[in-house]
Design a protein around this motif. Structure first.
Motif, PDB file in Angstrom:
ATOM      1  N   GLU A 157      -9.550   5.389  -4.140  1.00  0.00           N
ATOM      2  CA  GLU A 157      -8.222   5.197  -3.277  1.00  0.00           C
ATOM      3  C   GLU A 157      -7.594   3.714  -3.612  1.00  0.00           C
ATOM      4  O   GLU A 157      -8.631   2.880  -4.148  1.00  0.00           O
ATOM      5  CB  GLU A 157      -8.587   5.202  -1.752  1.00  0.00           C
ATOM      6  CG  GLU A 157      -9.444   6.460  -1.098  1.00  0.00           C
ATOM      7  CD  GLU A 157      -8.142   7.818  -1.266  1.00  0.00           C
ATOM      8  OE1 GLU A 157      -6.958   7.204  -0.960  1.00  0.00           O
ATOM      9  OE2 GLU A 157      -8.662   8.929  -1.483  1.00  0.00           O
ATOM     10  N   PHE A 158      -6.455   3.583  -3.018  1.00  0.00           N
ATOM     11  CA  PHE A 158      -5.998   2.080  -3.255  1.00  0.00           C
ATOM     12  C   PHE A 158      -6.752   1.166  -2.678  1.00  0.00           C
ATOM     13  O   PHE A 158      -7.339   1.141  -1.733  1.00  0.00           O
ATOM     14  CB  PHE A 158      -4.544   2.190  -2.176  1.00  0.00           C
ATOM     15  CG  PHE A 158      -3.852   0.969  -2.140  1.00  0.00           C
ATOM     16  CD1 PHE A 158      -2.894   0.463  -3.362  1.00  0.00           C
ATOM     17  CD2 PHE A 158      -4.019   0.023  -1.142  1.00  0.00           C
ATOM     18  CE1 PHE A 158      -2.524  -0.884  -3.246  1.00  0.00           C
ATOM     19  CE2 PHE A 158      -3.493  -1.172  -0.910  1.00  0.00           C
ATOM     20  CZ  PHE A 158      -2.744  -1.620  -1.958  1.00  0.00           C
TER      21      PHE A 158
ATOM     22  N   THR B 199      -2.251   2.947  -9.701  1.00  0.00           N
ATOM     23  CA  THR B 199      -3.921   2.729  -9.640  1.00  0.00           C
ATOM     24  C   THR B 199      -4.139   1.344 -10.048  1.00  0.00           C
ATOM     25  O   THR B 199      -5.354   1.259  -9.816  1.00  0.00           O
ATOM     26  CB  THR B 199      -4.715   4.017 -10.077  1.00  0.00           C
ATOM     27  OG1 THR B 199      -4.381   4.056 -11.390  1.00  0.00           O
ATOM     28  CG2 THR B 199      -4.283   5.160  -9.109  1.00  0.00           C
TER      29      THR B 199
ATOM     30  N   LYS C  12       2.127   6.480  -6.967  1.00  0.00           N
ATOM     31  CA  LYS C  12       0.614   6.666  -7.556  1.00  0.00           C
ATOM     32  C   LYS C  12       0.357   5.704  -8.458  1.00  0.00           C
ATOM     33  O   LYS C  12      -0.091   5.974  -9.694  1.00  0.00           O
ATOM     34  CB  LYS C  12       0.814   8.101  -8.050  1.00  0.00           C
ATOM     35  CG  LYS C  12       1.272   9.202  -7.399  1.00  0.00           C
ATOM     36  CD  LYS C  12       1.488  10.488  -8.322  1.00  0.00           C
ATOM     37  CE  LYS C  12       1.500  11.732  -7.232  1.00  0.00           C
ATOM     38  NZ  LYS C  12       2.098  11.756  -6.115  1.00  0.00           N
TER      39      LYS C  12
ATOM     40  N   CYS D 193       2.470   1.754  -3.551  1.00  0.00           N
ATOM     41  CA  CYS D 193       1.477   2.229  -4.558  1.00  0.00           C
ATOM     42  C   CYS D 193       0.972   3.539  -4.477  1.00  0.00           C
ATOM     43  O   CYS D 193       1.042   4.112  -5.506  1.00  0.00           O
ATOM     44  CB  CYS D 193       0.551   1.263  -4.623  1.00  0.00           C
ATOM     45  SG  CYS D 193       0.767  -0.404  -5.202  1.00  0.00           S
ATOM     46  N   GLU D 194       0.999   3.765  -3.081  1.00  0.00           N
ATOM     47  CA  GLU D 194       0.676   5.478  -2.795  1.00  0.00           C
ATOM     48  C   GLU D 194       1.815   6.319  -3.213  1.00  0.00           C
ATOM     49  O   GLU D 194       1.375   7.385  -3.707  1.00  0.00           O
ATOM     50  CB  GLU D 194       0.183   5.493  -1.501  1.00  0.00           C
ATOM     51  CG  GLU D 194      -1.415   4.841  -1.308  1.00  0.00           C
ATOM     52  CD  GLU D 194      -1.737   5.037   0.281  1.00  0.00           C
ATOM     53  OE1 GLU D 194      -1.167   5.169   1.139  1.00  0.00           O
ATOM     54  OE2 GLU D 194      -3.012   4.834   0.385  1.00  0.00           O
ATOM     55  N   LYS D 195       2.911   6.019  -2.877  1.00  0.00           N
ATOM     56  CA  LYS D 195       4.251   6.629  -2.983  1.00  0.00           C
ATOM     57  C   LYS D 195       4.239   7.002  -4.838  1.00  0.00           C
ATOM     58  O   LYS D 195       4.540   7.976  -5.323  1.00  0.00           O
ATOM     59  CB  LYS D 195       5.276   6.125  -2.654  1.00  0.00           C
ATOM     60  CG  LYS D 195       6.511   6.988  -2.685  1.00  0.00           C
ATOM     61  CD  LYS D 195       7.897   6.294  -1.973  1.00  0.00           C
ATOM     62  CE  LYS D 195       8.912   7.244  -2.568  1.00  0.00           C
ATOM     63  NZ  LYS D 195      10.153   6.442  -1.963  1.00  0.00           N
TER      64      LYS D 195
ATOM     65  N   LYS E 234       0.810  -1.213   0.103  1.00  0.00           N
ATOM     66  CA  LYS E 234       0.069   0.091  -0.141  1.00  0.00           C
ATOM     67  C   LYS E 234       0.694   1.128   0.033  1.00  0.00           C
ATOM     68  O   LYS E 234       0.455   2.008  -0.895  1.00  0.00           O
ATOM     69  CB  LYS E 234      -0.949   0.222   1.125  1.00  0.00           C
ATOM     70  CG  LYS E 234      -1.775   1.314   1.083  1.00  0.00           C
ATOM     71  CD  LYS E 234      -2.904   1.293   2.533  1.00  0.00           C
ATOM     72  CE  LYS E 234      -3.658   2.679   2.360  1.00  0.00           C
ATOM     73  NZ  LYS E 234      -4.408   2.831   3.275  1.00  0.00           N
ATOM     74  N   ASN E 235       1.727   1.460   0.903  1.00  0.00           N
ATOM     75  CA  ASN E 235       2.707   2.560   0.828  1.00  0.00           C
ATOM     76  C   ASN E 235       3.460   2.848  -0.264  1.00  0.00           C
ATOM     77  O   ASN E 235       3.538   3.600  -0.998  1.00  0.00           O
ATOM     78  CB  ASN E 235       3.756   2.501   2.114  1.00  0.00           C
ATOM     79  CG  ASN E 235       3.079   2.388   3.346  1.00  0.00           C
ATOM     80  OD1 ASN E 235       2.094   2.949   3.636  1.00  0.00           O
ATOM     81  ND2 ASN E 235       3.716   1.857   4.442  1.00  0.00           N
TER      82      ASN E 235
ATOM     83  N   THR F  59      -8.841   0.580  -7.843  1.00  0.00           N
ATOM     84  CA  THR F  59      -8.838   1.573  -6.653  1.00  0.00           C
ATOM     85  C   THR F  59     -10.413   1.286  -6.313  1.00  0.00           C
ATOM     86  O   THR F  59     -11.352   0.674  -7.041  1.00  0.00           O
ATOM     87  CB  THR F  59      -9.060   2.940  -7.319  1.00  0.00           C
ATOM     88  OG1 THR F  59      -9.754   2.996  -8.533  1.00  0.00           O
ATOM     89  CG2 THR F  59      -7.467   3.373  -7.739  1.00  0.00           C
TER      90      THR F  59
END
Length: 141
Positions: free
Chosen positions: A83-84, A34, A32, A28-30, A25-26, A79
């Motif tokens: 959101e992830f 999706t 970006k 993929c969010e960093k 998760k960290n 998503t």
């Protein structure tokens, strides 16, 4: 965790003591991310998996705390509400060759986890389906 990108693929090394789902998760969010396919191998010593009962629409949870080799880890990143959202399954084998698995909720790395995240262009959103009781792919126009 460390990673390198090669084209549309990322190669990740998730280290001892790190939790796989939180790391994914960290990451993929960093970055970006999706929409992606995820696969991995390695070793864990504590993992929680579930099995969805389609009749009762409930998850049955199983916790395993012993050294295990990841036989297979595969899933998707999409998503939900922008959101992830990940959907990952794992199979892990003990020292006697018995394999346990299911829908991955959490797993702590005991030695290493080598993960490949293959990114695709676009977005696939998730939407809750009352009939099935799960968040399913929702293909938007």
């Amino acid at each position: 965790m460390q990673f390198r990108r090669f084209g549309n693929k990322y190669f990740l090394r998730i280290d001892r003591g790190e939790e796989i789902m939180a790391s994914l998760k960290n990451f993929c969010e960093k970055e970006k991310i999706t929409l992606a396919e995820v696969k991995a191998l390695g070793a864990v010593d504590d993992f929680n998996v579930g099995l969805f009962d389609v009749e009762t629409k409930e998850y049955h949870k199983n916790h395993f705390a012993f050294p295990a080799e990841i036989v297979s880890l595969w899933g998707t990143v999409t998503t939900k509400d922008g959101e992830f959202y990940s959907h990952i399954h794992i199979s892990a084998g003990d020292k006697n060759g018995h394999v346990f698995g299911g829908h991955l909720n959490s797993a702590t790395v005991s030695a290493t986890c080598e993960m490949i995240v293959e990114v695709s262009e676009g977005t696939v959103e998730r939407k809750f389906n009352d009939e099935v009781g799960l968040n399913l792919f929702e293909f938007l126009d």
